[in-house]
Design a protein around this motif. Structure first.
Motif, PDB file in Angstrom:
ATOM      1  N   VAL A  78       0.839  -1.210   0.000  1.00 37.99           N
ATOM      2  CA  VAL A  78       0.000   0.000   0.000  1.00 37.99           C
ATOM      3  C   VAL A  78       0.867   1.251   0.000  1.00 37.99           C
ATOM      4  O   VAL A  78       0.588   2.221  -0.727  1.00 37.99           O
ATOM      5  N   ALA A  79       1.940   1.251   0.811  1.00 33.87           N
ATOM      6  CA  ALA A  79       2.794   2.438   0.912  1.00 33.87           C
ATOM      7  C   ALA A  79       3.489   2.761  -0.399  1.00 33.87           C
ATOM      8  O   ALA A  79       3.692   3.939  -0.733  1.00 33.87           O
ATOM      9  N   ILE A  80       3.847   1.742  -1.182  1.00 36.67           N
ATOM     10  CA  ILE A  80       4.589   1.976  -2.419  1.00 36.67           C
ATOM     11  C   ILE A  80       3.660   2.214  -3.605  1.00 36.67           C
ATOM     12  O   ILE A  80       3.887   3.102  -4.431  1.00 36.67           O
ATOM     13  N   CYS A  81       2.623   1.410  -3.679  1.00 37.82           N
ATOM     14  CA  CYS A  81       1.741   1.484  -4.848  1.00 37.82           C
ATOM     15  C   CYS A  81       0.625   2.528  -4.701  1.00 37.82           C
ATOM     16  O   CYS A  81       0.125   3.051  -5.705  1.00 37.82           O
ATOM     17  N   TYR A  82       0.221   2.825  -3.466  1.00 34.89           N
ATOM     18  CA  TYR A  82      -0.844   3.808  -3.234  1.00 34.89           C
ATOM     19  C   TYR A  82      -0.409   4.773  -2.132  1.00 34.89           C
ATOM     20  O   TYR A  82      -1.031   4.856  -1.075  1.00 34.89           O
ATOM     21  N   PRO A  83       0.667   5.550  -2.382  1.00 31.31           N
ATOM     22  CA  PRO A  83       1.199   6.409  -1.321  1.00 31.31           C
ATOM     23  C   PRO A  83       0.235   7.489  -0.848  1.00 31.31           C
ATOM     24  O   PRO A  83       0.219   7.834   0.333  1.00 31.31           O
ATOM     25  N   LEU A  84      -0.600   8.021  -1.750  1.00 35.74           N
ATOM     26  CA  LEU A  84      -1.511   9.100  -1.362  1.00 35.74           C
ATOM     27  C   LEU A  84      -2.659   8.581  -0.494  1.00 35.74           C
ATOM     28  O   LEU A  84      -3.260   9.350   0.267  1.00 35.74           O
ATOM     29  N   ARG A  85      -2.956   7.305  -0.591  1.00 37.18           N
ATOM     30  CA  ARG A  85      -4.059   6.729   0.172  1.00 37.18           C
ATOM     31  C   ARG A  85      -3.564   5.914   1.365  1.00 37.18           C
ATOM     32  O   ARG A  85      -4.354   5.265   2.039  1.00 37.18           O
ATOM     33  N   TYR A  86      -2.261   5.938   1.593  1.00 42.88           N
ATOM     34  CA  TYR A  86      -1.672   5.084   2.625  1.00 42.88           C
ATOM     35  C   TYR A  86      -2.275   5.338   4.004  1.00 42.88           C
ATOM     36  O   TYR A  86      -2.719   4.424   4.702  1.00 42.88           O
ATOM     37  N   THR A  87      -2.303   6.604   4.412  1.00 43.20           N
ATOM     38  CA  THR A  87      -2.782   6.936   5.756  1.00 43.20           C
ATOM     39  C   THR A  87      -4.283   6.700   5.914  1.00 43.20           C
ATOM     40  O   THR A  87      -4.758   6.457   7.029  1.00 43.20           O
ATOM     41  N   SER A  88      -5.021   6.768   4.819  1.00 43.31           N
ATOM     42  CA  SER A  88      -6.465   6.538   4.921  1.00 43.31           C
ATOM     43  C   SER A  88      -6.804   5.043   4.899  1.00 43.31           C
ATOM     44  O   SER A  88      -7.813   4.625   5.472  1.00 43.31           O
ATOM     45  N   ILE A  89      -5.952   4.245   4.246  1.00 47.26           N
ATOM     46  CA  ILE A  89      -6.208   2.804   4.195  1.00 47.26           C
ATOM     47  C   ILE A  89      -5.751   2.124   5.479  1.00 47.26           C
ATOM     48  O   ILE A  89      -6.482   1.350   6.088  1.00 47.26           O
ATOM     49  N   LEU A  90      -4.508   2.392   5.900  1.00 48.95           N
ATOM     50  CA  LEU A  90      -3.946   1.747   7.091  1.00 48.95           C
ATOM     51  C   LEU A  90      -3.998   2.706   8.276  1.00 48.95           C
ATOM     52  O   LEU A  90      -3.004   3.328   8.659  1.00 48.95           O
ATOM     53  N   THR A  91      -5.156   2.807   8.868  1.00 50.48           N
ATOM     54  CA  THR A  91      -5.315   3.611  10.079  1.00 50.48           C
ATOM     55  C   THR A  91      -4.957   2.759  11.299  1.00 50.48           C
ATOM     56  O   THR A  91      -4.829   1.529  11.208  1.00 50.48           O
ATOM     57  N   SER A  92      -4.831   3.403  12.439  1.00 52.03           N
ATOM     58  CA  SER A  92      -4.505   2.669  13.669  1.00 52.03           C
ATOM     59  C   SER A  92      -5.615   1.682  14.023  1.00 52.03           C
ATOM     60  O   SER A  92      -5.351   0.561  14.500  1.00 52.03           O
ATOM     61  N   ALA A  93      -6.866   2.071  13.786  1.00 48.49           N
ATOM     62  CA  ALA A  93      -7.983   1.166  14.070  1.00 48.49           C
ATOM     63  C   ALA A  93      -7.926  -0.066  13.177  1.00 48.49           C
ATOM     64  O   ALA A  93      -8.179  -1.198  13.624  1.00 48.49           O
ATOM     65  N   ARG A  94      -7.557   0.160  11.907  1.00 45.20           N
ATOM     66  CA  ARG A  94      -7.490  -0.983  10.979  1.00 45.20           C
ATOM     67  C   ARG A  94      -6.313  -1.898  11.338  1.00 45.20           C
ATOM     68  O   ARG A  94      -6.398  -3.116  11.186  1.00 45.20           O
TER      69      ARG A  94
END
Length: 428
Positions: free
Chosen positions: A286-302
């Motif tokens: 996710v961090a490499i392929c979708y950097p702009l969405r990284y923080t929204s996809i991998l939240t602390s809750a997730r």
């Protein structure tokens, strides 16, 4: 008169000479004995003294010296490795039984399907008994009386056939083993093993302490790293007590309940580590392929939900297999092949149908040990397809990556060594 004196002397000599004992120079009517004694020419090692007139064959004398002999389906190491100095006395005793033609006075009839005669109450020299005791006093056996009660179909005594679901199961033990052939070096091997365990414990504790104390590290990547450190810490603590007890104190016994508890924790933490490594691979993808969405996809809750899912995955993967194994009877050798308990070791000691247990264990192995590395490999393929290694990230990607993910080009390669090390260890 001279001739008469000679005749009288010959008659006197004949009178005092005993008649030939019909109980000597005979063979028992038993499973592996010859019908009549005779020369064999070559008998194996400790059976050699009877080679000129033996009731055994050369093949029988060879089988006597094997740890797992086909003569009676019996294993000298049925309750731990029997020391060679002790084993030689039992081999000598078996050679006497199988090969000697002079046991007639102690032969008695028996009602058995595999032999009609046996020997009983054969006298032994006092010095032989004392030497036997000195050589075997530190060895172990799982049978109180070797004269009777053996289950010859499974090479162990009936007294050691215990049902795992019985109330007395907690009183039984398994025997752990060290490194074969290096028993004398265990005290020296304990030093590097202790250093490795100490370094592992201190390193993982330091990782957890640093991540907890630095608020800037309270991010998905480091949260997953802390999960990995905790599972590695749990795995080390699960195996260290028995490994160190074998190497430091040569203490090889482990109780039935303690062994099953160790099996649960060892396999649970192993599966948990595999799940965390899979989550870390997903994090890098996710961090490499979708950097702009990284923080929204991998939240602390997730991340918390991922950790909970990994925990449940291990719980439901390990517990059923242990419940299935615990209800089965254990009647084979108590000796395990490692310095700690493993499911694949225990299932070999069961004397019942283990088809369902084996199929369930295979299914769990495929879903975790096989599926996880395949998914990790797939994530790496997707990463390299998205960003070919022979070219740098595009200007757009570099400028748009989050501040918390520098060096993402090399990090997947660095993580791959962790994956390779873990899954090779799992397979071996």
């Amino acid at each position: 008169m001279g001739v008469e004196q000679v005749l009288l002397m010959l008659l006197a000599a004949c009178a005092v000479m005993p008649a030939k004992d019909p109980l000597l120079n005979i063979c028992m009517d038993a499973k592996h004995h010859k019908t009549t004694p005779g020369p064999e020419g070559l008998l194996y090692k400790q059976c050699a003294p009877w080679k000129d007139n033996a009731c055994c064959t050369a093949n029988t004398s060879s089988e006597v010296h094997k740890d797992q002999s086909s003569l009676y389906n019996f294993n000298w190491n049925h309750c731990g490795v029997m020391p060679p100095k002790c084993k030689r006395h039992f081999i000598q005793d078996t050679c006497l039984y199988e090969c000697s033609p002079n046991l007639g006075p102690w032969i008695e009839q028996v009602d058995s399907s595999w032999r009609r005669e046996r020997i009983l109450h054969v006298p032994l020299c006092k010095e032989d008994c004392e030497e036997w005791w000195e050589d075997c006093k530190d060895a172990v056996t799982c049978k109180d009386n070797w004269h009777k009660g053996w289950n010859w179909a499974t090479d162990v005594p009936w007294s050691t056939m215990w049902l795992s679901n019985s109330s007395s199961s907690s009183s039984h033990t398994f025997i752990l083993t060290g490194i074969p052939g290096l028993d004398a070096a265990h005290i020296w091997l304990s030093v590097p093993f202790t250093c490795i365990y100490t370094a592992s414990l201190m390193g993982n504790c330091m990782i957890l302490l640093v991540i907890k104390s630095d608020p800037s590290l309270h991010e998905p990547m480091y949260q997953l790293l802390s999960m990995l450190a905790m599972t590695d810490l749990g795995l080390s603590l699960s195996t260290a007590p028995t490994v160190m007890s074998v190497f430091w104190a040569n203490c090889r016994e482990i109780s039935f309940d303690a062994c099953f508890a160790q099996v649960y924790f060892v396999h649970s933490f192993s599966f948990m580590e595999s799940s965390v490594l899979l989550a870390m691979a997903f994090d890098r993808y996710v961090a490499i392929c979708y950097p702009l969405r990284y923080t929204s996809i991998l939240t602390s809750a997730r991340i918390g939900k991922i950790g909970l899912a990994a925990l449940c995955r291990c719980l439901f993967g390990v517990l059923p297999s242990l419940f299935l194994l615990r209800r089965l009877p254990f009647c084979r050798s108590h000796v395990l092949s490692h310095t700690y308990c493993l499911h694949q070791d225990l299932i070999k000691l069961v004397c019942a149908d283990i088809t369902f247990n084996s199929m369930y264990g295979l299914a769990v192995a495929i879903l975790i040990v096989v599926l996880d590395p395949l998914l990790i490999l797939l994530s790496y393929i997707r990463i390299f397809c998205h960003h070919p290694p022979n070219g740098a990230f595009t200007k757009t990607h570099v400028s748009s990556q989050p501040r918390t993910s520098p060096g993402l080009q090399t990090q997947p390669l660095d993580n791959s060594f962790i994956y390779i090390r873990f899954y090779i260890a799992e397979i071996t």
